[in-house]
Enzyme design. Structure first.
Site, PDB file in Angstrom:
ATOM      1  N   HIS A 122     -17.876  26.811  20.509  1.00  0.00           N
ATOM      2  CA  HIS A 122     -19.162  26.181  20.834  1.00  0.00           C
ATOM      3  C   HIS A 122     -19.538  25.190  19.750  1.00  0.00           C
ATOM      4  CE1 HIS A 122     -19.914  29.889  18.591  1.00  0.00           C
ATOM      5  NE2 HIS A 122     -20.920  29.257  18.024  1.00  0.00           N
ATOM      6  N   HIS A 130     -22.887  23.344  18.038  1.00  0.00           N
ATOM      7  CA  HIS A 130     -24.339  23.405  17.846  1.00  0.00           C
ATOM      8  C   HIS A 130     -24.877  21.973  17.791  1.00  0.00           C
ATOM      9  CE1 HIS A 130     -24.511  27.671  16.294  1.00  0.00           C
ATOM     10  NE2 HIS A 130     -23.247  27.401  16.015  1.00  0.00           N
TER      11      HIS A 130
HETATM   12  P1  AMP Z   1     -21.947  30.884  15.651  1.00  0.00           P
HETATM   13  O1  AMP Z   1     -22.550  31.770  14.589  1.00  0.00           O
HETATM   14  O2  AMP Z   1     -21.565  29.523  15.190  1.00  0.00           O
HETATM   15  O3  AMP Z   1     -20.843  31.622  16.365  1.00  0.00           O
HETATM   16  O4  AMP Z   1     -23.101  30.599  16.689  1.00  0.00           O
HETATM   17  C1  AMP Z   1     -23.483  31.492  17.676  1.00  0.00           C
HETATM   18  C2  AMP Z   1     -24.855  31.079  18.092  1.00  0.00           C
HETATM   19  O5  AMP Z   1     -25.146  31.736  19.296  1.00  0.00           O
HETATM   20  C3  AMP Z   1     -25.956  31.442  17.092  1.00  0.00           C
HETATM   21  O6  AMP Z   1     -26.645  30.268  16.708  1.00  0.00           O
HETATM   22  C4  AMP Z   1     -26.830  32.413  17.857  1.00  0.00           C
HETATM   23  O7  AMP Z   1     -28.179  32.224  17.557  1.00  0.00           O
HETATM   24  C5  AMP Z   1     -26.514  32.058  19.291  1.00  0.00           C
HETATM   25  N1  AMP Z   1     -26.667  33.106  20.271  1.00  0.00           N
HETATM   26  C6  AMP Z   1     -26.325  34.405  20.154  1.00  0.00           C
HETATM   27  N2  AMP Z   1     -26.573  35.053  21.316  1.00  0.00           N
HETATM   28  C7  AMP Z   1     -27.069  34.137  22.174  1.00  0.00           C
HETATM   29  C8  AMP Z   1     -27.513  34.169  23.529  1.00  0.00           C
HETATM   30  N3  AMP Z   1     -27.496  35.301  24.245  1.00  0.00           N
HETATM   31  N4  AMP Z   1     -27.954  33.043  24.099  1.00  0.00           N
HETATM   32  C9  AMP Z   1     -27.991  31.893  23.384  1.00  0.00           C
HETATM   33  N5  AMP Z   1     -27.583  31.787  22.108  1.00  0.00           N
HETATM   34  C10 AMP Z   1     -27.128  32.891  21.504  1.00  0.00           C
END
Ligand code: AMP
Length: 144
Positions: free
Chosen positions: A107, A109
């Site tokens: 993903h 950001h």
């Molecule tokens: P990363 O730490 O780069 O893997 O980013 C994962 C992101 O997903 C974090 O910014 C979390 O806040 C976000 N996240 C976790 N669970 C959810 C969810 N159910 N819906 C939307 N975002 C989420």
């Protein structure tokens, strides 16, 4: 979690893609889904994920599929700019737990930034109000 490991089909973004978990959707086509981060570091924090690939991170993503995904990231970032008119936009991406990755489905950001505005902690802030996220998502959707 290591940088290279089998893809876990029960990661939270895979569940969102299968409709088993809700998300506040911003954009979707056959290749990508964009939705609001529920633990936003800034207002308008948006995520873009590939739909058809089981890539844990950028290193796993098939090279021939990456270009199309990045065009979706750019489109969403452009819509975020039009909708929210930030002073800058951070596009970032983490690979492996040691790098800060917490969800192991590739993903990107998108973080709109405003001069002087503080950025919240990565993946450890409070959960956003879903109605507020939907209001922001509607503004971004309107610019897609
Ligand atoms: P990363 O730490 O780069 O893997 O980013 C994962 C992101 O997903 C974090 O910014 C979390 O806040 C976000 N996240 C976790 N669970 C959810 C969810 N159910 N819906 C939307 N975002 C989420």
């Amino acid at each position: 979690m290591t940088l290279h490991a089998p893809y876990d089909p029960d990661n939270i973004f895979a569940k969102i893609l299968r409709g088993e978990m809700p998300c506040v959707k911003v954009f979707e086509d056959d290749l990508a889904l964009a939705f609001m981060d529920v633990f936003p570091q800034v207002e308008g924090h948006t995520l873009v994920i590939p739909k058809q690939e089981t890539a844990r991170n950028l290193l796993d993503m098939p090279t021939d599929k990456l270009g199309a995904l990045i065009t979706r990231v750019q489109s969403v970032a452009q819509a975020v700019e039009k909708a929210l008119q930030p002073d800058g936009i951070v596009v970032t991406q983490f690979n492996g737990a040691a790098a800060g990755q917490t969800v192991f489905h590739l993903h990107f950001h998108i973080l709109p930034r405003r001069e002087g505005e503080r950025v919240g902690a990565h993946a450890s802030g409070g959960m956003a109000d879903l109605a507020e996220l939907e209001t922001i998502a509607a503004k971004i959707r309107a610019e897609m």
